[in-house]
Write an enzyme that holds these catalytic residues in place. Sequence first.
Site, short mmCIF file in Angstrom:
data_model
loop_
_atom_site.label_atom_id
_atom_site.label_comp_id
_atom_site.label_asym_id
_atom_site.label_seq_id
_atom_site.Cartn_x
_atom_site.Cartn_y
_atom_site.Cartn_z
N ARG A 54 0.85 -1.20 0.00
CA ARG A 54 0.00 0.00 0.00
C ARG A 54 0.89 1.24 0.00
O ARG A 54 0.49 2.30 -0.45
CB ARG A 54 -0.97 0.02 1.20
CG ARG A 54 -1.75 1.32 1.33
CD ARG A 54 -3.11 1.17 2.02
NE ARG A 54 -3.07 0.32 3.18
CZ ARG A 54 -2.68 0.69 4.42
NH1 ARG A 54 -2.31 1.93 4.64
NH2 ARG A 54 -2.67 -0.18 5.39
N TYR A 107 -11.34 20.46 -13.65
CA TYR A 107 -11.79 19.11 -13.96
C TYR A 107 -13.00 18.76 -13.07
O TYR A 107 -13.04 19.10 -11.90
CB TYR A 107 -10.64 18.12 -13.72
CG TYR A 107 -11.03 16.71 -14.00
CD1 TYR A 107 -11.29 16.29 -15.30
CD2 TYR A 107 -11.16 15.78 -12.97
CE1 TYR A 107 -11.68 14.99 -15.56
CE2 TYR A 107 -11.55 14.48 -13.23
CZ TYR A 107 -11.81 14.09 -14.53
OH TYR A 107 -12.20 12.81 -14.78
N ASP A 179 -3.05 21.13 -11.97
CA ASP A 179 -3.38 19.97 -12.80
C ASP A 179 -2.74 20.18 -14.17
O ASP A 179 -3.10 21.10 -14.90
CB ASP A 179 -4.91 19.84 -12.92
CG ASP A 179 -5.34 18.59 -13.68
OD1 ASP A 179 -4.55 18.07 -14.48
OD2 ASP A 179 -6.49 18.16 -13.47
N LYS A 204 -4.04 9.29 -19.19
CA LYS A 204 -4.04 9.91 -20.50
C LYS A 204 -2.73 9.58 -21.24
O LYS A 204 -2.55 8.46 -21.65
CB LYS A 204 -4.27 11.42 -20.34
CG LYS A 204 -5.44 11.76 -19.37
CD LYS A 204 -6.79 11.37 -19.88
CE LYS A 204 -7.91 11.38 -18.85
NZ LYS A 204 -8.11 12.60 -18.07
C1 LIG Z 1 -8.87 12.76 -16.76
C2 LIG Z 1 -8.52 13.98 -16.00
C3 LIG Z 1 -8.41 13.97 -14.61
C4 LIG Z 1 -8.76 12.78 -13.77
O1 LIG Z 1 -7.95 11.70 -14.00
P1 LIG Z 1 -8.47 10.19 -13.78
O2 LIG Z 1 -7.24 9.41 -14.06
O3 LIG Z 1 -9.58 9.98 -14.76
O4 LIG Z 1 -8.96 10.10 -12.39
C5 LIG Z 1 -8.03 15.13 -13.98
N1 LIG Z 1 -7.80 16.25 -14.66
C6 LIG Z 1 -7.90 16.31 -15.99
C7 LIG Z 1 -7.64 17.59 -16.68
C8 LIG Z 1 -8.28 15.18 -16.70
O5 LIG Z 1 -8.39 15.25 -18.02
#
Ligand SMILES: *Cc1c(COP(=O)(O)O)cnc(C)c1O
Length: 386
Positions: A54, A107, A179, A204
């Site tokens: 963990r 987001y 982010d 992504k």
């Molecule tokens: C997809 C995304 C997230 C969240 O990520 P997950 O892996 O789906 O939890 C956060 N911020 C942005 C800009 C995103 O495109």
Amino acid sequence: MDVSFILNELGEDREQYFNAVAPPIVQSSNFAFDKVSEMRELMLDEYKGFLYSRGNNPTLTILQKKLAALDGAEAALVFGSGAAAIFAAVLSQVKQGDHIVSVRDPYSWAARMFDVILPRFGVSTTYVDGTNTANFAAAIQPNTRLIYLESPNSFTYELQDIEAVVALAKSHHLVTIMDNSYCSPLYQQPIKLGIDLSLQSATKYISGHSDTVAGVLTGSTDMISKIFASEYMNIGSGVSPFSAWLLLRGLRTLPIRLQRITETTKTIVDWLKQQPVIEKVIYPMDPDFPQYELAQRQMQGAGGLVTIQLKATTIDQVERFCDSLQHFLMAVSWGGHESLAFPACASMNVADFRADEPRHRMVRLYIGLEDAGYLIKDLEQALAKM
Ligand SMILES: *Cc1c(COP(=O)(O)O)cnc(C)c1O
């Protein structure tokens, strides 16, 4: 540090894996000790080594070292999703009575956290239009603790001037969290611009194959080790060794995938701009983008997300365009090998559609690894059916 060195060598110890070229998936929940003294050392500070998966795991450690270096950060944590990375980062910096200034429309799950979860614990958030740094300054209160950024955002791509917001935050002793999912560490390094904690969805570009959900958080060893010992261990949302391994595999080809995607997207953006049924093409590295100059200053590229605004008068026209696409899949997310379309009107009730609302006529495209000509043909036939 050289990106080639980071992706191929950093954090790897091939002697430990029988000289295998690919690192092992250390699929073990816990780790054994020879001596009480060794066990005690890790019981007292689990961040130091391998005790229980963990916390740390050898496959994960290889990945974390590479991700930290790509960001120019001292340390990284990898979570089971980008949303978990957002949650842990923000939770680690606020207490009851604190106030957050966030860029507006972050987001969706970041917004839910600000709007629904944090207010239950007495933490409030003010949203500002982040295209003007003065808006952040105006929103700061005596109890403001952190500034939350997302630049560009992942639908209309508004930017924040990162260095200007960082200077403002420092002058008020505020923490900054950003982010960076849109750019990936290859196209923007927020830590190098002074951001305290940078995060991204590894689902992504890092994964790159639409087969893993994960998130990354980077920062100083001081901040990251504290988050490890608290939010990370307590929420228990680290990734499995297998997911860490998939992300390592994705990382090996990240530069070449992004390069290909960026080239194809440029060709497609130029084509989209010629189409009479498209009112507007939104892409940060396009000279017509309102913040093009800022994008060039703080980003090294813009990747495969581009949004088109259709000249539609009914929701049916938007739907007909999307339903007619044959190679673009209709889906959320992005960053994989396959091109995608995501219409804004899929997130709303049909009765709420208004043709005079530009956003309702927007479709976000993600350009994957296919040939530009192959994708353009698909867009052409779908636009003709609109
Ligand atoms: C997809 C995304 C997230 C969240 O990520 P997950 O892996 O789906 O939890 C956060 N911020 C942005 C800009 C995103 O495109």
